[in-house]
Design an enzyme around this catalytic site. Structure first.
Site, PDB file in Angstrom:
ATOM      1  CG  HIS A 198      -1.790  -0.993   1.405  1.00  0.00           C
ATOM      2  ND1 HIS A 198      -3.040  -0.893   2.282  1.00  0.00           N
ATOM      3  CD2 HIS A 198      -2.176  -2.168   0.456  1.00  0.00           C
ATOM      4  CE1 HIS A 198      -3.886  -2.140   1.978  1.00  0.00           C
ATOM      5  NE2 HIS A 198      -3.381  -2.593   0.972  1.00  0.00           N
TER       6      HIS A 198
ATOM      7  CD  GLU B 213      -1.847   4.249   3.213  1.00  0.00           C
ATOM      8  OE1 GLU B 213      -1.436   3.704   2.006  1.00  0.00           O
ATOM      9  OE2 GLU B 213      -3.168   4.111   3.672  1.00  0.00           O
TER      10      GLU B 213
ATOM     11  CB  CYS C 161      -6.313  -0.511   5.287  1.00  0.00           C
ATOM     12  SG  CYS C 161      -4.637  -0.906   5.217  1.00  0.00           S
TER      13      CYS C 161
ATOM     14  CB  CYS D 231      -1.852   1.747   6.172  1.00  0.00           C
ATOM     15  SG  CYS D 231      -1.574   0.690   4.655  1.00  0.00           S
TER      16      CYS D 231
END
Length: 153
Positions: free
Chosen positions: A53, A55, A83, A86
């Site tokens: 992801h 992040e 999410c 993260c």
């Protein structure tokens, strides 16, 4: 120091992710002096890695540059509500502030769903500011998914 949003840099990363066929989410990490020290967009498909992801990738880069697993005094700007994975990673990294754009009622982990920072097991919660650049982030996400469904958006 005067507040300066770095959401436009995160949106640029999200746009680049969309061009690669990734879900358009972008993130940047900003050091205590206000300098962007890491930037990334989603790369889960490209890297065949469910943890890639925006992040996580940006945190990895910033931590490597700092030579530490913790980033006290650093801020993260991300185009979509993080999410749970993260959000937890940002807590572990001791991020000072989290700024995010669009809310994510389906998969978010900050204001929705798991609400990671509200748990007693959470050892560090950043200050959270939502809605920064939300309209642009929402438009980008809606257009991306509409294109995937063959519709307009």
């Amino acid at each position: 120091m005067t507040f300066r949003s770095h959401m436009e840099a995160a949106l640029a990363e999200a746009r680049a992710a969309a061009l690669r066929g990734e879900v358009p989410v972008g993130a940047v990490v900003v050091d205590p002096r206000g300098r962007v020290v890491a930037r990334a967009g989603n790369r889960t498909r490209e890297l065949s890695d469910p943890t890639a992801h925006a992040e996580i990738l940006a945190l990895r880069t910033a931590c490597a540059a700092a030579g530490s697993e913790r980033l006290p005094g650093h801020d993260v700007y991300v185009t979509l509500e993080p999410c749970p994975m993260c959000a937890a990673a940002m807590g572990f990294a001791r991020i000072r502030r989290l700024y995010y754009g669009a809310s994510d009622p389906k998969s978010g982990g900050v204001a929705h769903g798991a609400r990671i920072y509200a748990h007693p097991q959470c050892h560090h919660a950043p200050e959270v500011y939502d809605g920064i650049g939300a309209e642009a982030a929402e438009r980008l996400l809606k257009r991306f998914f509409a294109d995937r469904r063959g519709g307009s958006g």
